[in-house]
Design a protein around this motif. Sequence first.
Motif, short mmCIF file in Angstrom:
data_model
loop_
_atom_site.label_atom_id
_atom_site.label_comp_id
_atom_site.label_asym_id
_atom_site.label_seq_id
_atom_site.Cartn_x
_atom_site.Cartn_y
_atom_site.Cartn_z
N VAL A 60 10.62 -69.78 -53.85
CA VAL A 60 9.95 -68.63 -54.44
C VAL A 60 9.34 -67.79 -53.33
N VAL A 61 9.77 -66.52 -53.23
CA VAL A 61 9.21 -65.62 -52.23
C VAL A 61 8.44 -64.47 -52.88
N SER A 62 8.35 -64.48 -54.19
CA SER A 62 7.43 -63.62 -54.94
C SER A 62 7.26 -64.25 -56.31
N ASP A 63 6.01 -64.39 -56.74
CA ASP A 63 5.75 -64.97 -58.06
C ASP A 63 5.40 -63.89 -59.08
N THR A 64 5.74 -62.64 -58.78
CA THR A 64 5.47 -61.53 -59.69
C THR A 64 6.67 -61.29 -60.60
N PRO A 65 6.50 -61.22 -61.91
CA PRO A 65 7.62 -60.84 -62.79
C PRO A 65 8.17 -59.47 -62.41
N TRP A 66 9.44 -59.24 -62.69
CA TRP A 66 10.09 -58.01 -62.22
C TRP A 66 11.28 -57.67 -63.10
N ASN A 67 11.71 -56.42 -63.01
CA ASN A 67 13.01 -56.00 -63.52
C ASN A 67 13.54 -54.88 -62.65
N HIS A 68 14.83 -54.91 -62.40
CA HIS A 68 15.53 -53.86 -61.66
C HIS A 68 17.02 -54.11 -61.86
N LEU A 69 17.66 -53.35 -62.74
CA LEU A 69 19.05 -53.62 -63.08
C LEU A 69 19.99 -53.39 -61.91
N GLY A 70 19.60 -52.54 -60.95
CA GLY A 70 20.47 -52.31 -59.81
C GLY A 70 20.67 -53.54 -58.95
N PRO A 93 30.94 -45.96 -67.12
CA PRO A 93 30.30 -44.67 -66.86
C PRO A 93 29.03 -44.51 -67.68
N VAL A 94 28.07 -43.76 -67.12
CA VAL A 94 26.77 -43.55 -67.76
C VAL A 94 26.56 -42.06 -67.99
N MET A 95 26.09 -41.73 -69.19
CA MET A 95 25.90 -40.34 -69.60
C MET A 95 24.43 -40.01 -69.72
N GLY A 96 24.03 -38.87 -69.16
CA GLY A 96 22.73 -38.31 -69.46
C GLY A 96 22.74 -37.73 -70.87
N ASN A 97 21.55 -37.39 -71.37
CA ASN A 97 21.43 -36.98 -72.77
C ASN A 97 20.83 -35.58 -72.89
N VAL A 98 21.52 -34.73 -73.64
CA VAL A 98 21.00 -33.41 -74.01
C VAL A 98 20.72 -33.46 -75.50
N PHE A 99 19.45 -33.44 -75.88
CA PHE A 99 19.05 -33.60 -77.29
C PHE A 99 18.31 -32.35 -77.75
N LEU A 100 18.94 -31.61 -78.64
CA LEU A 100 18.32 -30.42 -79.24
C LEU A 100 17.78 -30.85 -80.60
N PRO A 101 16.47 -31.11 -80.71
CA PRO A 101 15.93 -31.82 -81.88
C PRO A 101 15.98 -30.99 -83.16
N PRO A 102 16.03 -31.66 -84.31
CA PRO A 102 15.85 -30.96 -85.58
C PRO A 102 14.47 -30.30 -85.64
N ALA A 118 18.32 -44.69 -61.67
CA ALA A 118 19.31 -45.28 -60.78
C ALA A 118 19.65 -46.73 -61.10
N PRO A 119 18.69 -47.61 -61.43
CA PRO A 119 19.08 -49.01 -61.69
C PRO A 119 20.12 -49.15 -62.80
N VAL A 120 19.99 -48.38 -63.87
CA VAL A 120 20.96 -48.45 -64.96
C VAL A 120 22.34 -48.01 -64.48
N VAL A 121 22.38 -46.90 -63.77
CA VAL A 121 23.68 -46.37 -63.31
C VAL A 121 24.32 -47.32 -62.31
N ASP A 122 23.55 -47.84 -61.37
CA ASP A 122 24.11 -48.74 -60.37
C ASP A 122 24.68 -50.01 -61.01
N ALA A 123 23.96 -50.58 -61.96
CA ALA A 123 24.45 -51.79 -62.64
C ALA A 123 25.71 -51.48 -63.45
N ALA A 124 25.70 -50.38 -64.19
CA ALA A 124 26.86 -50.01 -64.99
C ALA A 124 28.07 -49.74 -64.10
#
Length: 712
Positions: free
Chosen positions: A452-462, A192-201, A180-186
Amino acid sequence: MSETDDGVDARTPHPPLRRPSRRTVLAAGAGAGAGAGAVALLGGAATAARAAAPAPGSAGPDLAPYASYWFPDSLPKGSPGPGITWRSLREWTPECDRDLAFNAATVPLAERFTPVPANRLARAGQARIASLVSFGSTAGNPSQGSATADHYALTHWAYIDELVFWGGSAGEGIVLAPNAPVVDAAHRNGVPVMGNVFLPPVPYGGDLQWTRDLVQRDPLGRFPIAEKLVQVARAYGFDGWFVNAETEGGDSSLAARTHEFLRALRAAGEPHGLRITWYDALNSTGRVGWQGALNELNQEFFEDRAGKVADTMFVDFRWTPDSLAASGALADRLGRSRHELWAAVDTESHGWNSEVRWDAIIPRDRDHVVSYGFYRPEWTRNHLTDRSPAAFHRADDRFWTGESLDPSRPAPDSSWRAPATAVADRSTVDALPFGCTFNTGHGERWYEQGRVVSDTPWNHLGLQDRLPGRRWVVESAGERPSVALDFARAWRGGSSLLVTGAGAPSAPVTVGLHATRLPLTRSAVLELVHATGSGPVSVEVGVAVREPSGPGEPVPYTWLEAGTPTGGRGWRTTRVGLAALAGGTAYALAVRITGLGKRPLSWRLGALTVRDAAAARRPAAPAAPTVDASAVHGCGASVRLSWRRAPGPVRHYEVSRLLPDGTRRFLGGTCGTALYLPAVVRAGSERAAAFEVRAVDELYEFSAPVRTTLRW
């Protein structure tokens, strides 16, 4: 698009591509190397080892949700590795998906407009860019960010037309849904964001049975997996599927069935606005024979006699200038845009040092031949020794903007043709209210009103803002200062915009910010939250009420005074009325800073908002916050929270811990209505942990909090 286990490209023996194999990379990501990524958000210290974490849909004391992945139907032989769950997409239903609330994106796909390009070489209406990005391993990729700032926090959405959530492996799963974070940011930036269907060699563990499973028909002649793919995309809130069939051993009958499957996928998805991108691998003979072109052997997967099959096609890396020219000509004859063809550009191993025959794709002296697709641009993070947020953004800016770091003044032509030098940027800033706190979606701390209300590193693209698309257009008759997204201080989120100079400024400095289409009413106001770390400066805001006369021409700003910060480290809020410009449209925003002393320039912008003051009101609160599940680990717990959506417009929600001494600690945020907290630590001998949930609007105003508790 796969490599053998020794890192050598199996398709093109002369010369080999020396890059890590997909299997090796994903296997490493699924093991001990992903330990930090398995602990989501800012709830406290990392407490769970990746190898012990079950994958989505599994039961157990670890409640962490992860991005979803499946096999089409039948599963591999043997047993999955640690932390991996093998699941059949055919058996999936949204009702039984225990992680759906954490993986479902909620931000709608915004409409975009194209401003007049910043330089004369950037073309509008021609080549676009697809970006194939691996944000993490297939298994164990957290649904809602994690407790580290070391993340590919993509911000250059202005140049991207389609994002593929890249991944999948024979040992984990081959159908991958974006988190969700990737899709919400995009979506916030119109991408638009695409899911992946990968049929491997086969050398990577590919099994032709998975291709047959994908394209199977039921007794009524329907394609059940096509219907499941549409159901997943709708439930999760993303925009379609990138289909990559690379498993050898098929025949023309299987190829024909694959074509019919794509037709069924299109018929089921098109009413819902879903897209298909086809990768140039399988051809109509049933062989996996990468063409490096759109031609008669793969045309039916792109366009057939009945019309459009795939919306776009990713042309394999083995393209040549002649094959791309022929591909574009064939697209023209089919009545399709040649810019719906993505010519593969491999940046996984060498980034901006990659050798690319640019004139075959985006020549300077004539129309663009086709569009292009970056394979693995997250090299800008992966190649760094210093992977701090600031170092990452310096590298990422160079990748997308070029060595000049100013899209209005491209560096002389070199081996790397940065997107900003060839492709027109886009924007979604077209309505009031609009706000930006220059939050990139990751950071070393979380700030609220400069504290500063949290000193913890973080990531969340949304949680990322809509940032300026052009990094950075700077005008000055004196020395050009440095302009960067900075993580040492922020007004809100994890970062702010910092303008610094080596010496005393000898002339005013103009920094271009957002391209906009904002209506200017009599009650419209613009607010800046800013600070200076050196001597006094004079600040003005620029509002352009018309566009430049042409690409690369100056933006005609009207300048309005915004005060004179006198130094010190305090934040200052300045409100500028826009009534004098009422009745028009704001096409661009900028700031102009003039140093008033002899000290080096140092000015920081923490927030920029534009609103109609007459329409301002506090957002409504969410309702019914609930602890849905918890698992106690020693003196702490992991927790799943949910709540009911607030009425009216909401940008996102934030969850805080209310400590016994009355202080509030930020734990995390999400655009949805469920949040996983990995490590809630008991405070002393408290009987219950108290949580507050607040809605946040586009101007970063909070609703009243609603509360729930976890009893120890």
